[in-house]
Design a protein around this motif. Structure first.
Motif, short mmCIF file in Angstrom:
data_model
loop_
_atom_site.label_atom_id
_atom_site.label_comp_id
_atom_site.label_asym_id
_atom_site.label_seq_id
_atom_site.Cartn_x
_atom_site.Cartn_y
_atom_site.Cartn_z
N MET A 79 0.82 -1.21 0.00
CA MET A 79 0.00 0.00 0.00
C MET A 79 0.86 1.26 0.00
SD MET A 79 -2.95 -0.93 2.79
CE MET A 79 -3.77 -2.52 2.80
N GLY A 80 1.97 1.20 0.73
CA GLY A 80 2.87 2.35 0.79
C GLY A 80 3.80 2.47 -0.40
N GLY A 81 3.71 1.52 -1.34
CA GLY A 81 4.54 1.59 -2.54
C GLY A 81 5.91 0.98 -2.39
N ALA A 82 6.16 0.24 -1.32
CA ALA A 82 7.48 -0.37 -1.13
C ALA A 82 7.62 -1.58 -2.02
CB ALA A 82 7.68 -0.76 0.34
N PRO A 83 8.70 -1.69 -2.82
CA PRO A 83 8.91 -2.86 -3.67
C PRO A 83 9.55 -4.01 -2.89
CG PRO A 83 10.68 -1.31 -4.03
CD PRO A 83 9.76 -0.68 -3.00
N MET A 84 9.67 -5.14 -3.55
CA MET A 84 10.32 -6.30 -2.95
C MET A 84 11.79 -6.29 -3.32
SD MET A 84 9.97 -9.09 -1.11
CE MET A 84 8.27 -9.63 -1.17
N GLY A 85 12.61 -5.78 -2.41
CA GLY A 85 14.04 -5.74 -2.63
C GLY A 85 14.74 -6.85 -1.87
N ILE A 86 16.06 -6.71 -1.74
CA ILE A 86 16.83 -7.75 -1.05
C ILE A 86 16.44 -7.84 0.41
CG2 ILE A 86 19.15 -8.44 -0.39
CD1 ILE A 86 20.19 -7.10 -2.90
N VAL A 87 16.33 -6.69 1.07
CA VAL A 87 16.01 -6.69 2.50
C VAL A 87 14.62 -7.25 2.73
CG1 VAL A 87 15.69 -5.22 4.52
CG2 VAL A 87 17.55 -4.75 2.93
N GLU A 88 13.65 -6.82 1.91
CA GLU A 88 12.27 -7.29 2.08
C GLU A 88 12.16 -8.78 1.83
OE1 GLU A 88 12.32 -2.99 1.17
OE2 GLU A 88 13.19 -4.77 0.24
N SER A 89 12.87 -9.29 0.83
CA SER A 89 12.80 -10.71 0.52
C SER A 89 13.31 -11.56 1.68
CB SER A 89 13.62 -11.00 -0.74
OG SER A 89 13.57 -12.36 -1.09
N ALA A 135 13.45 -10.44 4.87
CA ALA A 135 12.70 -10.12 6.08
C ALA A 135 11.39 -10.90 6.19
CB ALA A 135 12.41 -8.62 6.13
N ILE A 136 10.72 -11.14 5.05
CA ILE A 136 9.42 -11.80 5.17
C ILE A 136 9.56 -13.25 5.61
CG2 ILE A 136 8.28 -10.31 3.50
CD1 ILE A 136 8.61 -12.45 1.41
N GLY A 137 10.70 -13.87 5.27
CA GLY A 137 10.94 -15.23 5.77
C GLY A 137 11.18 -15.23 7.27
N ILE A 138 11.90 -14.21 7.75
CA ILE A 138 12.14 -14.09 9.19
C ILE A 138 10.88 -13.70 9.92
CG2 ILE A 138 13.51 -12.86 10.91
CD1 ILE A 138 15.65 -12.47 8.80
N LEU A 139 10.01 -12.94 9.24
CA LEU A 139 8.79 -12.44 9.86
C LEU A 139 7.93 -13.58 10.40
CD1 LEU A 139 6.80 -10.10 10.40
CD2 LEU A 139 5.93 -10.44 8.09
N VAL A 140 7.82 -14.66 9.66
CA VAL A 140 7.01 -15.80 10.11
C VAL A 140 7.57 -16.38 11.40
CG1 VAL A 140 6.13 -18.07 9.49
CG2 VAL A 140 6.32 -16.29 7.74
N GLY A 141 8.90 -16.54 11.44
CA GLY A 141 9.52 -17.09 12.64
C GLY A 141 9.32 -16.22 13.86
N LEU A 142 9.43 -14.90 13.68
CA LEU A 142 9.20 -14.00 14.81
C LEU A 142 7.76 -14.05 15.28
CD1 LEU A 142 11.26 -10.87 13.65
CD2 LEU A 142 11.89 -12.57 15.37
N SER A 143 6.83 -14.16 14.33
CA SER A 143 5.41 -14.23 14.70
C SER A 143 5.13 -15.50 15.49
CB SER A 143 4.55 -14.19 13.43
OG SER A 143 4.82 -13.04 12.67
N VAL A 144 5.69 -16.62 15.04
CA VAL A 144 5.49 -17.89 15.75
C VAL A 144 6.04 -17.79 17.17
CG1 VAL A 144 6.16 -20.32 15.82
CG2 VAL A 144 5.44 -19.28 13.67
N ASP A 145 7.18 -17.15 17.31
CA ASP A 145 7.83 -17.07 18.62
C ASP A 145 6.92 -16.40 19.64
OD1 ASP A 145 9.92 -17.40 20.45
OD2 ASP A 145 10.62 -15.35 20.08
N PHE A 146 6.16 -15.40 19.20
CA PHE A 146 5.27 -14.71 20.13
C PHE A 146 3.96 -15.46 20.32
CE2 PHE A 146 7.71 -10.90 18.48
CZ PHE A 146 8.46 -10.77 19.64
N VAL A 147 3.39 -15.96 19.22
CA VAL A 147 2.07 -16.57 19.28
C VAL A 147 2.09 -17.91 20.02
CG1 VAL A 147 0.22 -17.53 17.88
CG2 VAL A 147 1.28 -15.39 17.21
#
Length: 373
Positions: free
Chosen positions: A314-324, A326-338
């Motif tokens: 929505m904010g116009g951010a593309p999928m770059g190296i960092v984003e690619s 980060a989204i894999g790490i994002l799932v792991g961080l979410s699981v750790d809390f949930v």
């Protein structure tokens, strides 16, 4: 320790009752938000090589900094080379230090520094010469894919003009070709750039056409992929009825690697996220010991993924190296809390109501989770 106990008490006695009372409004609102975010998630775009220099509301320091990068951020036409006589090679298994040696004169004779030549290539036949010239003419008749400026460079035009000045017809016979091809190659100015004289010095070992596509260095990767597919289809058609000696032509341009890398970042990021979500579901079900709690916790993880990716799109951010990455790490961080909340919920006294069990779970692990977040 007293402060943590105070946080746990607040979560259990204040936060959970408020959430329970606000759930008739929060649940539909959050469902709509996560649904919209999920839709935007599936429209994620790869990063372009040249992002915008100026923000919509930039101030003077930003403008000054952007002006300093202006020269480096300018786009330029990308040349596309149509090549015969060389074969594409895969250097991914080559030692990078060995590749660097090719820049020095003393190592230029090493096998890995030499071009991979096609032994079947030959321009000696009249049909082969005519085929290369016709390829140049076909490219000129494709203004939607090939620029008029910078102009297309076709060595066959120079060869045809050279034959005309010497009183010979084009295409040259085998005898005329053998007598004049090498002298023309050295006089044409194309040697080393668009053609190469063989090591024996009696023929040319490869030839190329240089054309500029209608894309540039700042073209979006998805649009550049469309151009790339057209050039691949053009070469496949060119090779279909090609005569012997020039039936293995291929195209290349300098932006191919960047285009492929940026597109692969999106694909690999999506694959990593899907794989991580699958593993997260297994971990949550096994970790909580309850299928329903594990599935509900998994939906919380999905909501986090959709919220982060969706709002980024929505904010116009593309999928770059960092984003690619980060989204894999994002799932792991979410699981750790949930997973901690899920385990605490399952471990709470079963005789309590669901609301009370949520309060017990947040009262037990709420403070560490907030501290970790």
């Amino acid at each position: 320790r007293a402060e943590l106990s105070g946080v746990n008490k607040f979560l259990k006695e204040k936060w959970v009752p408020w959430l329970w009372a606000a759930s008739p409004v929060l649940l539909p609102a959050l469902s709509i938000f996560f649904g919209v975010a999920a839709i935007f998630t599936f429209h994620v775009q790869p990063q372009s090589e040249n992002p915008p220099l100026f923000a919509p509301t930039h101030n003077h320091p930003r403008a000054v900094a952007a002006a300093g990068l202006l020269a480096a951020a300018q786009t330029y036409p990308v040349p596309v080379d149509v090549v015969w006589g060389l074969t594409p090679r895969d250097d991914r298994t080559l030692d990078p230090s060995a590749a660097q040696e090719c820049w020095t004169d003393e190592h230029m004779s090493q096998p890995h520094c030499q071009p991979y030549t096609d032994a079947a290539f030959s321009l000696r036949s009249e049909a082969a010469q005519r085929h290369v010239l016709e390829t140049c003419d076909r490219l000129l008749s494709s203004p939607d894919r090939v620029r008029n400026f910078p102009p297309l460079t076709c060595p066959m035009w120079s060869w045809r003009d050279s034959l005309s000045r010497r009183g010979f017809a084009f295409p040259a016979s085998a005898e005329v070709y053998d007598a004049h091809i090498v002298s023309w190659a050295w006089e044409s100015g194309h040697e080393g750039r668009l053609l190469g004289v063989s090591s024996s010095g009696d023929d040319i070992s490869w030839i190329a056409i240089e054309a500029y596509g209608t894309f540039d260095s700042g073209t979006h990767p998805t649009q550049m992929r469309e151009q790339y597919d057209w050039w691949e289809a053009f070469m496949a058609e060119t090779n279909t009825d090609a005569p012997e000696g020039v039936s293995a032509g291929w195209q290349t341009h300098g932006a191919t690697v960047l285009m492929d890398t940026l597109l692969n970042l999106v694909v690999s990021g999506v694959y990593a996220t899907v794989l991580s979500c699958g593993l997260a579901l297994c971990v949550l079900v096994v970790g909580t010991g309850d299928i329903w709690v594990g599935v509900l916790a998994f939906f919380c993880v999905l909501a986090v993924v959709f919220a982060v990716l969706g709002t980024s799109v929505m904010g116009g951010a593309p999928m770059g190296i960092v984003e690619s990455v980060a989204i894999g790490i994002l799932v792991g961080l979410s699981v750790d809390f949930v997973v901690h909340v899920g385990v605490a919920f399952v471990a709470s006294p079963p005789h309590l109501s669901r609301r009370e069990r949520v309060g017990e779970a947040l009262g037990l692990v709420g403070s560490p989770i907030l501290s970790g977040a």
